[in-house]
Every structure is written in C-alpha cells, then in structure tokens.
Design a protein around this motif. Structure first.
Motif, short mmCIF file in Angstrom:
data_model
loop_
_atom_site.label_atom_id
_atom_site.label_comp_id
_atom_site.label_asym_id
_atom_site.label_seq_id
_atom_site.Cartn_x
_atom_site.Cartn_y
_atom_site.Cartn_z
N ASP A 217 -6.35 8.56 -11.63
CA ASP A 217 -6.22 8.97 -13.02
C ASP A 217 -4.99 8.38 -13.70
O ASP A 217 -4.82 8.51 -14.90
N GLY A 218 -4.11 7.73 -12.95
CA GLY A 218 -2.92 7.11 -13.53
C GLY A 218 -1.82 8.10 -13.86
O GLY A 218 -0.69 7.71 -14.11
N ALA A 219 -2.13 9.39 -13.89
CA ALA A 219 -1.12 10.38 -14.23
C ALA A 219 -0.33 10.82 -13.00
O ALA A 219 0.85 11.14 -13.11
N GLY A 220 -0.97 10.83 -11.82
CA GLY A 220 -0.29 11.30 -10.62
C GLY A 220 0.64 10.27 -10.02
O GLY A 220 1.80 10.54 -9.75
N ALA A 221 0.16 9.07 -9.82
CA ALA A 221 0.94 8.00 -9.22
C ALA A 221 0.40 6.67 -9.72
O ALA A 221 -0.74 6.59 -10.19
N LYS A 222 1.21 5.64 -9.59
CA LYS A 222 0.79 4.30 -9.96
C LYS A 222 1.12 3.35 -8.81
O LYS A 222 2.15 3.49 -8.17
N LEU A 223 0.25 2.38 -8.60
CA LEU A 223 0.53 1.30 -7.67
C LEU A 223 0.31 0.01 -8.43
O LEU A 223 -0.76 -0.20 -9.01
N ILE A 224 1.34 -0.83 -8.48
CA ILE A 224 1.27 -2.11 -9.15
C ILE A 224 1.39 -3.20 -8.09
O ILE A 224 2.30 -3.16 -7.27
N TYR A 225 0.46 -4.13 -8.11
CA TYR A 225 0.44 -5.23 -7.15
C TYR A 225 0.54 -6.55 -7.91
O TYR A 225 -0.10 -6.72 -8.95
N SER A 226 1.34 -7.48 -7.38
CA SER A 226 1.45 -8.82 -7.97
C SER A 226 1.58 -9.84 -6.86
O SER A 226 2.20 -9.57 -5.82
N ASP A 227 1.01 -11.01 -7.07
CA ASP A 227 1.26 -12.13 -6.16
C ASP A 227 1.16 -13.43 -6.95
O ASP A 227 0.67 -13.45 -8.07
N GLY A 228 1.70 -14.50 -6.36
CA GLY A 228 1.65 -15.78 -7.05
C GLY A 228 2.55 -16.80 -6.39
O GLY A 228 3.09 -16.59 -5.31
N SER A 229 2.73 -17.90 -7.09
CA SER A 229 3.54 -19.00 -6.61
C SER A 229 5.00 -18.78 -7.00
O SER A 229 5.30 -18.58 -8.18
N SER A 230 5.89 -18.84 -6.02
CA SER A 230 7.32 -18.77 -6.31
C SER A 230 7.83 -20.08 -6.87
O SER A 230 8.82 -20.12 -7.59
N ALA A 231 7.17 -21.18 -6.52
CA ALA A 231 7.57 -22.49 -7.02
C ALA A 231 7.18 -22.67 -8.49
O ALA A 231 7.88 -23.36 -9.24
N PHE A 232 6.07 -22.04 -8.89
CA PHE A 232 5.58 -22.16 -10.26
C PHE A 232 5.19 -20.79 -10.80
O PHE A 232 4.03 -20.54 -11.14
N PRO A 233 6.15 -19.85 -10.90
CA PRO A 233 5.79 -18.51 -11.37
C PRO A 233 5.24 -18.56 -12.79
O PRO A 233 5.65 -19.37 -13.61
#
Length: 176
Positions: free
Chosen positions: A77-93
């Motif tokens: 529901d987004g009200a209790g907790a949130k999990l944010i995930y990100s990934d990508g290139s460190s050379a070309f963020p």
C-alpha cells in the motif's frame, strides 16, 4: 564486489521529489536520504569488471520508526513501508539505469536495537528506465536478509545517499 549495508534513524526519502528530478538522475535521486522520522535500511553494491564495466546496485527500505522486532510490514500500500531499488552503470550513470518501488512483498524485522537492524525482505519491484528505453529494465525479486549497523545521517556521503552540493551522479554511482 564492494558491498555495504547500514541503517539510519530519523530519515525520509522524497519519492515525489525524486520523480521530478532530471531523468538522468532519477535512479540515484530516489536513493537519497534526508532528515525525517522513519528508519532506513540500505544496501549498496559496486562491481568493477573492466574499464567501462562498472555497475551499482542500491536497495533502500524505509520503515516506520514504531516498528519493533518480530513485526512485519507490507510494501503493497506504500503507507506502511517503501522499498526503492536502483541499478545501472557506474561508468555512465543516467544512461542505462533502472529503478522502481516495490509493488508487493513484506519486510520482517528480525531484530532492532540502538546499534543494529536485521531485516528479512521479500519483495517484487517493477523497474522502469528513466530514459524510457523499451526493454531496458525488467522486474526483480528481492529475497534477502539485510544485517545493518546503525550510523548517523551526517556520516554518509554521496555513495550512501547523502550527496553534498558539489557531488555529481558519478559520486553517487560508486564508492569513494
């Protein structure tokens, strides 16, 4: 691989603000921590496999401060907790990054005290490409235990989610 997991008390993530960030910054902006009232458990991983083959992965779980050991909270529901995930290139963020919020799943607090937090996470994250590249980002499942030491917010740098005014997305995409 360079990995770190930490927890911070009295923090927030401006999810609406990160969505308004320039699109090349979004995957990293959504991992930025600021003063607030919640508890964050964050995992940062960096891998270097050659000159242009450096990658980052960031997971930040935001929990209500009232949560105690033995309790679980939903990401649905987004009200209790949130999990944010990100990934990508460190050379070309900003060029081939993916990010998203968990759309279902739970966080279970195994233990929480003044010095550490142990959290079991089971979540599904639908990822999007900030550059809107079709087929670039696929959904991920995160099923893992995060064991974190508690650190003060002001001890964090750009890599951990607290960039300074002179930092760029390059500092946020790799440890220093």
């Amino acid at each position: 691989m360079d990995e770190t997991t930490f927890a911070v008390r009295d923090v927030a993530i401006d999810v609406a603000g990160c969505e308004a960030a320039p699109r090349e910054e979004r995957a990293l902006a959504c991992q930025r921590l600021q003063p607030g009232s919640d508890v964050a458990v964050a995992h940062r991983a960096y891998r270097s496999e050659g000159v242009d083959r450096k990658t980052f992965q960031k997971i930040t779980v935001l929990l209500p401060a009232s949560l105690q050991a033995g309790q679980s909270v939903s990401f649905a529901d987004g009200a209790g907790a949130k999990l944010i995930y990100s990934d990508g290139s460190s050379a070309f963020p900003g060029k081939s990054d993916c990010y998203g919020l968990a759309t279902r799943g739970t966080a279970h607090v195994v233990s929480m005290d003044q010095a550490s937090v142990v959290l079991d996470v089971d979540a599904d994250v639908a990822l999007i490409s900030p550059m809107q590249w079709a087929g670039q980002c696929e959904a991920v499942h995160i099923g893992r235990r995060l064991t974190a030491r508690v650190v003060p917010l002001d001890s964090l740098g750009a890599w951990e989610g607290r960039p300074g005014s002179d930092d760029t997305i390059y500092e946020e995409a790799r440890p220093h």
